[in-house]
Design a protein around this motif. Structure first.
Motif, PDB file in Angstrom:
ATOM      1  N   ASN A 286       0.813  -1.217   0.000  1.00  0.00           N
ATOM      2  CA  ASN A 286       0.000   0.000   0.000  1.00  0.00           C
ATOM      3  C   ASN A 286       0.846   1.266   0.000  1.00  0.00           C
ATOM      4  O   ASN A 286       0.434   2.301  -0.550  1.00  0.00           O
ATOM      5  CB  ASN A 286      -0.931   0.004   1.217  1.00  0.00           C
ATOM      6  N   THR A 287       2.020   1.209   0.609  1.00  0.00           N
ATOM      7  CA  THR A 287       2.856   2.412   0.715  1.00  0.00           C
ATOM      8  C   THR A 287       4.216   2.223   0.059  1.00  0.00           C
ATOM      9  O   THR A 287       5.165   2.937   0.364  1.00  0.00           O
ATOM     10  CB  THR A 287       3.065   2.775   2.198  1.00  0.00           C
ATOM     11  N   GLY A 288       4.326   1.257  -0.841  1.00  0.00           N
ATOM     12  CA  GLY A 288       5.595   1.011  -1.509  1.00  0.00           C
ATOM     13  C   GLY A 288       5.818  -0.471  -1.699  1.00  0.00           C
ATOM     14  O   GLY A 288       4.876  -1.265  -1.659  1.00  0.00           O
ATOM     15  N   PRO A 289       7.066  -0.884  -1.929  1.00  0.00           N
ATOM     16  CA  PRO A 289       7.359  -2.304  -2.103  1.00  0.00           C
ATOM     17  C   PRO A 289       6.949  -3.111  -0.876  1.00  0.00           C
ATOM     18  O   PRO A 289       7.069  -2.644   0.262  1.00  0.00           O
ATOM     19  CB  PRO A 289       8.874  -2.339  -2.310  1.00  0.00           C
ATOM     20  N   GLY A 290       6.448  -4.292  -1.128  1.00  0.00           N
ATOM     21  CA  GLY A 290       6.102  -5.174  -0.026  1.00  0.00           C
ATOM     22  C   GLY A 290       7.330  -5.909   0.479  1.00  0.00           C
ATOM     23  O   GLY A 290       8.421  -5.820  -0.086  1.00  0.00           O
ATOM     24  N   LEU A 291       7.138  -6.668   1.559  1.00  0.00           N
ATOM     25  CA  LEU A 291       8.240  -7.424   2.139  1.00  0.00           C
ATOM     26  C   LEU A 291       7.700  -8.774   2.594  1.00  0.00           C
ATOM     27  O   LEU A 291       6.651  -8.867   3.235  1.00  0.00           O
ATOM     28  CB  LEU A 291       8.826  -6.678   3.345  1.00  0.00           C
ATOM     29  N   LEU A 292       8.435  -9.824   2.200  1.00  0.00           N
ATOM     30  CA  LEU A 292       8.036 -11.167   2.636  1.00  0.00           C
ATOM     31  C   LEU A 292       9.232 -11.880   3.227  1.00  0.00           C
ATOM     32  O   LEU A 292      10.390 -11.525   2.978  1.00  0.00           O
ATOM     33  CB  LEU A 292       7.445 -11.977   1.473  1.00  0.00           C
ATOM     34  N   SER A 293       8.918 -12.899   4.028  1.00  0.00           N
ATOM     35  CA  SER A 293       9.959 -13.725   4.636  1.00  0.00           C
ATOM     36  C   SER A 293       9.787 -15.150   4.134  1.00  0.00           C
ATOM     37  O   SER A 293       8.689 -15.706   4.165  1.00  0.00           O
ATOM     38  CB  SER A 293       9.847 -13.686   6.159  1.00  0.00           C
ATOM     39  N   SER A 294      10.898 -15.749   3.656  1.00  0.00           N
ATOM     40  CA  SER A 294      10.874 -17.126   3.185  1.00  0.00           C
ATOM     41  C   SER A 294      12.165 -17.800   3.614  1.00  0.00           C
ATOM     42  O   SER A 294      13.265 -17.289   3.330  1.00  0.00           O
ATOM     43  CB  SER A 294      10.741 -17.165   1.661  1.00  0.00           C
ATOM     44  N   ASP A 295      12.048 -18.912   4.310  1.00  0.00           N
ATOM     45  CA  ASP A 295      13.205 -19.656   4.811  1.00  0.00           C
ATOM     46  C   ASP A 295      14.118 -18.784   5.657  1.00  0.00           C
ATOM     47  O   ASP A 295      15.343 -18.903   5.616  1.00  0.00           O
ATOM     48  CB  ASP A 295      14.000 -20.265   3.648  1.00  0.00           C
ATOM     49  N   GLY A 296      13.520 -17.873   6.409  1.00  0.00           N
ATOM     50  CA  GLY A 296      14.294 -17.022   7.302  1.00  0.00           C
ATOM     51  C   GLY A 296      14.955 -15.822   6.644  1.00  0.00           C
ATOM     52  O   GLY A 296      15.683 -15.088   7.319  1.00  0.00           O
ATOM     53  N   VAL A 297      14.709 -15.629   5.344  1.00  0.00           N
ATOM     54  CA  VAL A 297      15.317 -14.502   4.618  1.00  0.00           C
ATOM     55  C   VAL A 297      14.207 -13.573   4.143  1.00  0.00           C
ATOM     56  O   VAL A 297      13.183 -14.030   3.621  1.00  0.00           O
ATOM     57  CB  VAL A 297      16.147 -14.995   3.412  1.00  0.00           C
ATOM     58  N   GLN A 298      14.409 -12.259   4.316  1.00  0.00           N
ATOM     59  CA  GLN A 298      13.418 -11.281   3.894  1.00  0.00           C
ATOM     60  C   GLN A 298      13.725 -10.808   2.471  1.00  0.00           C
ATOM     61  O   GLN A 298      14.886 -10.606   2.102  1.00  0.00           O
ATOM     62  CB  GLN A 298      13.412 -10.086   4.852  1.00  0.00           C
ATOM     63  N   HIS A 299      12.637 -10.648   1.681  1.00  0.00           N
ATOM     64  CA  HIS A 299      12.766 -10.237   0.286  1.00  0.00           C
ATOM     65  C   HIS A 299      11.751  -9.139  -0.012  1.00  0.00           C
ATOM     66  O   HIS A 299      10.557  -9.314   0.268  1.00  0.00           O
ATOM     67  CB  HIS A 299      12.501 -11.412  -0.671  1.00  0.00           C
TER      68      HIS A 299
END
Length: 268
Positions: free
Chosen positions: A12-25
Motif C-alpha cells: 500500500n505504501t511502496g514495495p512489499g516485504l516477505l519472509s521465506s526460509d528465514g530470509v526477507q525479500h
C-alpha cells in the motif's frame, strides 16, 4: 522450486516485504505478484526463485489448502506419536502380552461376541460391551434388538470391564507377586458374565412356571415348563458364538495362563 513465505508488509505504501526460509525479500505488484487478490500482512504465499536466486513469482495459498496441510501434519504427528507409544508399550510389556491385549480389545469392543439369527432374512450381532449394557439395563434390550447402536448403559459392569481389561498390566505398576493374578481377571469376568446370563434365563423360566402353577395348578405348571423348554431350545438354536467371543476367550486364556505361571514362579 517452490518455497513458502509470509507477507510481512503489503504494497500500500511502496514495495512489499516477505519472509521465506528465514530470509526477507522485497517485492512489487508489477514484478512479482501473480494474483487478483492483493497481498495482505500475514498472508501465506508460494514463492519461486530464478536460477540466480532472485525472487520470482508470488502466489497466495488458499485457506482451504492451508487447512488441509495442517490437518495432514496433525495426522502425521498423531501417527508418529501413536507409533512411539506403541513401541514403548511393546518394549515395556512384551509383544505377546500386547498382542493378547489387542485381541481382547477387538473381541470385547469391535467384533460380535454372539450372533442371533432371528429369521432367514434377519440376523444381528452383539459385542461383549453391548451385552454388558443389556445386563445392566434390560430396558435397553429393545433398543439393541432394534438395530440401534445404543442399548442400556453398561454402568458398573462397564467399570468392571475396564478394570479387568487393564488388570494384566498390573505387574508393571505394582511390584508384588499378587499383581500377576491380574492376568486371570479377563477370563474370570467373562465367566461371571456368562454365569449371570445363564442364571437370569433360568430364573426367568422358573418364575414363568411359578406363575402358571399358581394360576392353573400342576397341569399348567408342567405345560409352562414344556413350553419354556421348547422356547429355550429354539432360542439356543438361533444364538451362536461370534468371532469376538472366540478371540476374547483365546486372549483371556493366554493372559490367565501367563499370569498364573508368573505368580507361581514368583512364589517359588
Amino acid at each position: 522450486m517452490k518455497h513458502r513465505g509470509k507477507i510481512l508488509r503489503d504494497t500500500n505504501t511502496g514495495p512489499g516485504l516477505l519472509s521465506s526460509d528465514g530470509v526477507q525479500h522485497p517485492f512489487t505488484l508489477e514484478s512479482h505478484w501473480k494474483s487478483d487478490i492483493p497481498p495482505k500482512v500475514g498472508m501465506v504465499v508460494d514463492v519461486t526463485f530464478d536460477p540466480a536466486g532472485g525472487l520470482g513469482m508470488l502466489m497466495p495459498v488458499a485457506d482451504s489448502q492451508l487447512a488441509r496441510e495442517q490437518a495432514e501434519l496433525a495426522v502425521q504427528a498423531a501417527r508418529a506419536r501413536s507409533g512411539e507409544l506403541a513401541a514403548g508399550m511393546t518394549a515395556r510389556f512384551g509383544v505377546p502380552t500386547m498382542l493378547a491385549m489387542a485381541a481382547l480389545v477387538a473381541g470385547w469392543f469391535v467384533l460380535n461376541t454372539i450372533a442371533i439369527q432371528m429369521s432367514a432374512q434377519f440376523g444381528m450381532g452383539l459385542t461383549f460391551w453391548k451385552i454388558l449394557g443389556m445386563i445392566n439395563s434390560p430396558a435397553g434390550l429393545l433398543m439393541g434388538l432394534d438395530g440401534g447402536s445404543g442399548g442400556g448403559s453398561s454402568g458398573i459392569y462397564g467399570v468392571m470391564c475396564i478394570v479387568a481389561l487393564v488388570a494384566p498390566l498390573a505387574p508393571q505398576f505394582w511390584k508384588d507377586k499378587r499383581a500377576h493374578l491380574g492376568g486371570l481377571l479377563p477370563l474370570a469376568f467373562m465367566l461371571v458374565i456368562a454365569l449371570m446370563i445363564y442364571l437370569g434365563i433360568n430364573d426367568g423360566l422358573k418364575q414363568a412356571q411359578g406363575v402358571a402353577g399358581f394360576m392353573g395348578g400342576n397341569n399348567a405348571s408342567r405345560m409352562a415348563e414344556d413350553v419354556s423348554s421348547m422356547m429355550l431350545r429354539e432360542a439356543m438354536r438361533a444364538i451362536s458364538i461370534g468371532a469376538g467371543g472366540y478371540l476374547s476367550l483365546l486372549a483371556s486364556l493366554y493372559l490367565a495362563g501367563r499370569g498364573a505361571m508368573k505368580f507361581l514362579a514368583a512364589r517359588a
